[in-house]
Design a protein around this motif. Structure first.
Motif, PDB file in Angstrom:
ATOM      1  N   SER A  53      -6.769  -0.858  -1.834  1.00  0.00           N
ATOM      2  CA  SER A  53      -6.177   0.074  -2.808  1.00  0.00           C
ATOM      3  C   SER A  53      -5.498  -0.671  -3.948  1.00  0.00           C
ATOM      4  CB  SER A  53      -5.146   0.953  -2.101  1.00  0.00           C
ATOM      5  OG  SER A  53      -3.993   0.180  -1.835  1.00  0.00           O
ATOM      6  N   GLY A  54      -5.324  -1.967  -3.764  1.00  0.00           N
ATOM      7  CA  GLY A  54      -4.643  -2.743  -4.802  1.00  0.00           C
ATOM      8  C   GLY A  54      -3.136  -2.558  -4.734  1.00  0.00           C
ATOM      9  N   GLY A  55      -2.587  -2.030  -3.655  1.00  0.00           N
ATOM     10  CA  GLY A  55      -1.121  -1.945  -3.519  1.00  0.00           C
ATOM     11  C   GLY A  55      -0.657  -0.881  -2.548  1.00  0.00           C
ATOM     12  N   GLU A  56      -0.846   0.368  -2.924  1.00  0.00           N
ATOM     13  CA  GLU A  56      -0.291   1.474  -2.131  1.00  0.00           C
ATOM     14  C   GLU A  56      -1.080   1.717  -0.837  1.00  0.00           C
ATOM     15  OE1 GLU A  56       2.500   3.613  -2.447  1.00  0.00           O
ATOM     16  OE2 GLU A  56       2.931   1.821  -3.654  1.00  0.00           O
ATOM     17  N   VAL A  57      -0.353   1.898   0.276  1.00  0.00           N
ATOM     18  CA  VAL A  57      -1.017   2.335   1.497  1.00  0.00           C
ATOM     19  C   VAL A  57      -0.301   3.591   1.962  1.00  0.00           C
ATOM     20  CG1 VAL A  57      -1.694   1.749   3.850  1.00  0.00           C
ATOM     21  CG2 VAL A  57      -1.553  -0.050   2.110  1.00  0.00           C
ATOM     22  N   GLU A  58      -1.039   4.676   1.972  1.00  0.00           N
ATOM     23  CA  GLU A  58      -0.411   5.958   2.249  1.00  0.00           C
ATOM     24  C   GLU A  58       0.248   5.990   3.633  1.00  0.00           C
ATOM     25  OE1 GLU A  58      -3.040   9.324   1.652  1.00  0.00           O
ATOM     26  OE2 GLU A  58      -1.444  10.516   2.621  1.00  0.00           O
ATOM     27  N   GLY A  59       1.491   6.347   3.654  1.00  0.00           N
ATOM     28  CA  GLY A  59       2.187   6.534   4.935  1.00  0.00           C
ATOM     29  C   GLY A  59       2.777   5.260   5.511  1.00  0.00           C
ATOM     30  N   LEU A  60       2.432   4.108   4.961  1.00  0.00           N
ATOM     31  CA  LEU A  60       2.877   2.854   5.575  1.00  0.00           C
ATOM     32  C   LEU A  60       4.393   2.690   5.492  1.00  0.00           C
ATOM     33  CD1 LEU A  60       2.240   0.177   6.953  1.00  0.00           C
ATOM     34  CD2 LEU A  60       1.789  -0.835   4.717  1.00  0.00           C
ATOM     35  N   GLU A  61       4.939   3.013   4.318  1.00  0.00           N
ATOM     36  CA  GLU A  61       6.367   2.794   4.132  1.00  0.00           C
ATOM     37  C   GLU A  61       7.187   3.634   5.119  1.00  0.00           C
ATOM     38  OE1 GLU A  61       7.066   2.225   0.007  1.00  0.00           O
ATOM     39  OE2 GLU A  61       9.242   2.303   0.338  1.00  0.00           O
ATOM     40  N   GLU A  62       6.762   4.880   5.302  1.00  0.00           N
ATOM     41  CA  GLU A  62       7.469   5.778   6.223  1.00  0.00           C
ATOM     42  C   GLU A  62       7.364   5.240   7.647  1.00  0.00           C
ATOM     43  OE1 GLU A  62       5.185   6.705   4.066  1.00  0.00           O
ATOM     44  OE2 GLU A  62       6.298   7.899   2.627  1.00  0.00           O
ATOM     45  N   GLU A  63       6.177   4.769   7.989  1.00  0.00           N
ATOM     46  CA  GLU A  63       5.988   4.256   9.343  1.00  0.00           C
ATOM     47  C   GLU A  63       6.880   3.046   9.605  1.00  0.00           C
ATOM     48  OE1 GLU A  63       2.360   3.319  12.087  1.00  0.00           O
ATOM     49  OE2 GLU A  63       1.616   4.072  10.159  1.00  0.00           O
TER      50      GLU A  63
END
Ligand code: PEP
Ligand code: MG
Length: 845
Positions: A53-63
């Motif tokens: 994605s070049g940076g963002e991974v959905e849900g990773l930060e919350e996890e």
């Protein structure tokens, strides 16, 4: 939604590929009940998603936030707490170990305020400030890209912060969560650092695996005299001896042990200092070895008397240690014999069969050449073969240093400890002869200059004289000025044991390439089951023989040639007798004369008379590799091959009459491309054998070393009893590359520039040359299903090529005597791999 983060005690299905090496070790240790600091692993899948994605991974930060919370609950400390903060390390860990290639940040969670809290809660201000200084520096380097040299271990916190602020133009982040987020991103990014990419290319690691990130509660070995940190092995990684090997430092942090700022103490002394932790450590290491059934390399920390394991992994070890550990572990019922055999890297065995440089010694490499024949040797420089012979016979160690060697130098080579040449590739005369003799050779050393008049040489930036001592390492191509201590070869009982187990498992037979009785005996000692290639050309050199050979070449007619050949016959016969005796009861394949005749004549400028000069000119060829050589000699001048067959027949008869075992003679014709060539030479062979030894059982076959021979193998098989793939020439002729004109020249560029992954003269080009071999096998066996098939090119001693030969159904491989043990092991591993694959298919894989 994809699950990207796992606590160490949380089951995950993806194993090492998903959690990385460090992550899986921490998870398994946690699950085994071994004391490990609490923490979690962010998976390689998260890293791959990040890269995609070049940076963002959905849900990773919350996890991650959820797992940090759980870590806080578990440790009873809070992240960013100004009083007693939770601190973590952020460590990379790919599925395949890439030591030191990616980033790690320690002490994440400290800031200007919590450093004071840490000082108070530990009662140790110096320690707290030291932790903070390390964080600013490590974070600055890995996250913000500040050059390593900008910082020093003597910096104070204030100084480190100043440098950070100056280089980044902003303050050091005070928010613990921001530190963590940025450290994780930096570890992901370090997967694509240029050093990591280079490492992956060197070790064939795919670029798309990604790294896992481990977030681990910090434990401190630097909290006073009841704290310590260290590294240890469950067995000695250099000898394989049982026992615990390691070192530790009291009151220190992990990197102090590796950094060498303080000298660590041997692990046994931990027994006196912290007996409980020591006993627990020993018990833990024993449990880990039982669980992993292999030697482990661990990192540990003792914090105020409490032991923590920070890492466990399969220990890297020397060949000697690998062998001893495998044999011992089989005796201890930890592993089975086949696993013991499978664990030894055949390429590593070379270490054991030749003396090596003591890598612990201090030395500077003056120049590099081609690693033409393994082993290391020190000796005085000598610049010509006569001097080498004279000094060698007087018991002095000498290294023959030449622009290149010729067959005339053989007496010097015999007496020298090793040879160094400025010109020539892996098949140069010096290289081939040295390999045959098991002596070290560094060839094609560009940085070598010789002034034979002044008796001086220049090696790199060093000016030396004849008589000065140098050391060469033919296993790596290194040349060193002066003497370097050597480690002797070690073939011990354990090594024998592994090879015997390998012999029980393998289907391929292993023969040796040997041209004289000494090499034959050596090969037999190493377990060779016969000779797969006895080159006969070397038998025409030597003081008494060469002049007769030259007379044969210079003779104006057949009668003259026959006269000279009659005088050469007794020499050949006695050579063959000695070889047959050394190989009593085993097959010996004798290859008739192969090189072009001009190789036996001097340079035109050194011709002794006009007749010789004329003949030299006549025999000159533009492309000798493709000229009048191999069976073309035998077709044009049958009397040469007749003499050789006669010598073979007489030698076999003589050995038999002396009461020895009858040798299993195999006469081999080189460079056959057409059925008609071999048909004629077979007729010649049969006729002479009938005249000389009508009762002798022998085989008459050919090398397959031209593409046409492989393609027309069905026809050639009609007149051949066996085939032996000569993959040296088959590689040259299939690729259209002369080895001597490729290595050290365009081929080196091709390898550096990744046009080719491997040197096809060392590792068989399975898709190209290998395909021709496959065709040769299929078509040859169409005509003669039981035909004996082997390989005698140098690939016969290279592990992946041996596996290929097993796969296409050859009967044997033949390689230089010193590679016989390696080939025995590689052949066993090929059989094991095949059995594994069959099991996998049966299981529906
Ligand atoms: C070969 O070509 O593979 C071979 C064994 O013969 P030589 O190296 O002597 O040409
Ligand atoms: Mg050949």
């Amino acid at each position: 939604m994809t699950h990207y983060v796992y606590d160490f005690d949380e089951p995950a299905d993806g194993g090492r590929e998903l959690l990385g090496g460090k992550g899986i070790g921490l998870a398994e240790m946690t699950q085994l009940g071994i004391p490990v600091p609490a923490g979690f692993t962010i998976t390689t899948e998260a890293c791959r998603a990040y890269m995609a994605s070049g940076g963002e991974v959905e849900g990773l930060e919350e996890e991650i936030a959820e797992h940090v919370e759980r870590l806080e609950e578990r440790t009873g400390k809070r992240f960013g707490d100004p009083e007693d903060p939770l601190l973590v390390s952020v460590r990379s860990g790919a599925a395949i170990s890439m030591p030191g290639m990616m980033d790690t940040v320690l002490n994440v969670g400290l800031n200007d305020e919590s450093v004071e809290g840490l000082a108070r809660s530990t009662g140790n201000e110096e320690f707290a400030r030291d932790c903070y200084r390390r964080l600013i520096q490590m974070f600055g380097e890995t996250v913000d890209g500040i050059p390593h040299e900008s910082f020093s271990i003597d910096d104070s916190v204030e100084r480190a912060r100043e440098i950070y602020e100056h280089d980044t133009a902003h303050g050091f982040p005070q928010d613990a969560r921001e530190q963590l987020r940025r450290a994780i991103t930096a570890v992901f990014d370090s997967w694509n650092s240029s050093r990591a990419k280079i490492y992956r290319r060197t070790y064939d690691i795919p670029d798309d695996l990604g790294t896992a990130v481990n977030v681990v509660q910090m434990v401190f070995g630097n909290k006073g005299e009841s704290s310590a940190t260290g590294v240890a092995f469950t067995r000695d990684p250099s000898t394989g001896e049982q026992g615990v090997y390691g070192e530790f430092l009291l009151n220190a942090q992990g990197e102090d042990v590796v950094a060498g700022t303080r000298t660590p103490q041997p692990l046994e002394e931990l027994h006196d200092r912290l007996p409980e932790a020591y006993d627990q450590l020993l018990a833990t290491m024993a449990a880990l070895e039982r669980h992993y059934r292999d030697v482990q390399d661990i990192e540990f920390t003792v914090e105020e008397g409490r032991l923590y394991l920070l890492q466990t992994r399969t220990a890297k070890r020397t060949a000697a240690a690998a062998i001893k550990a495998a044999v011992d572990m089989t005796a201890e019922d930890l592993i089975q014999r086949d696993e013991a055999v499978a664990r030894i890297d055949p390429k590593q065995l070379d270490q054991l069969l030749h003396p090596r440089l003591d890598e612990n010694a201090q030395f500077e490499v003056a120049a590099h050449g081609l690693n033409a024949s393994p082993g290391a040797a020190s000796g005085k420089i000598v610049l010509d073969a006569d001097t080498a012979e004279e000094h060698g016979k007087a018991g002095e160690a000498v290294i023959l240093v030449r622009w290149e060697t010729t067959p005339d130098d053989i007496h010097g080579l015999i007496q020298a400890q090793g040879v160094l040449t400025a010109h020539g590739g892996m098949t140069s005369h010096a290289a081939v002869v040295a390999r045959g003799m098991g002596k070290p050779c560094v060839a094609g050393c560009d940085d070598l200059d010789i002034d034979s008049g002044k008796k001086t040489v220049r090696i790199g930036r060093h000016k030396l004289r004849e008589g000065d001592v140098i050391t060469i390492d033919g296993g790596t191509g290194r040349v060193i000025v002066g003497e370097v201590p050597l480690v002797p070869p070690a073939i011990n009982e354990d090594f024998e044991t592994i090879l015997e187990w390998a012999d029980e498992l393998r289907r391929l037979k292993v023969r040796a390439n040997a041209d004289n009785a000494e090499d034959a005996a050596k090969a037999r000692e190493f377990g060779a089951q016969g000779i797969g290639l006895c080159r006969t050309e070397h038998m025409f050199f030597g003081e008494e023989r060469l002049p007769v050979m030259q007379q044969m070449i210079l003779a104006g007619d057949e009668a003259g040639r026959r006269d000279a050949l009659d005088r050469l016959l007794p020499f050949q016969q006695s050579d063959f007798e000695a070889i047959f005796e050394a190989m009593a009861g085993l097959p010996v394949t004798i290859r008739l004369l192969d090189p072009p005749l001009h190789e036996f004549l001097p340079d035109e400028s050194e011709a002794t008379d006009e007749r010789m000069r004329r003949r030299i000119r006549q025999l000159h060829e533009q492309n000798p590799m493709l000229g009048t050589r191999g069976c073309r000699l035998g077709i044009q001048w049958p009397e040469i091959y007749e003499m050789q067959v006669r010598a073979i027949a007489r030698a076999a008869t003589a050995v038999q009459e002396r009461g020895g075992d009858a040798p299993l003679v195999e006469v081999m014709h080189p460079l056959v491309g057409f059925r008609e060539e071999l048909r004629r030479l077979r007729e010649l062979t049969e006729r002479v054998m009938e005249e000389e030894a009508p009762e002798l059982d022998y085989l008459c076959g050919t090398m397959i070393e031209l593409p046409r021979a492989a393609l027309r193998a069905d026809e050639i098989a009609e007149v051949a009893d066996f085939f032996s793939f000569g993959t040296n020439d088959l590689t040259q002729t299939t690729l259209g590359m002369s080895r001597d004109d490729a290595e050290g020249k365009f081929l080196t560029f091709y390898l550096e520039d990744s046009v080719l992954e491997r040197n096809p003269f060392e590792v068989l080009d399975q898709e190209g040359v290998g395909d021709l071999m496959r065709i040769g096998v299929e078509r040859g066996r169409e005509t003669k299903p039981e035909m004996k098939l082997g390989i005698c090119g140098e690939h016969g001693g290279e592990p992946s090529s041996v596996e290929f030969c097993h796969g296409i159904g050859l009967d044997y491989v033949s390689c230089s005597p010193y590679r016989v043990p390696l080939a025995r092991l590689a052949a066993a591993q090929a059989a094991l791999n095949e059995a594994d694959r069959a099991e996998y298919v049966q299981a529906g894989g």
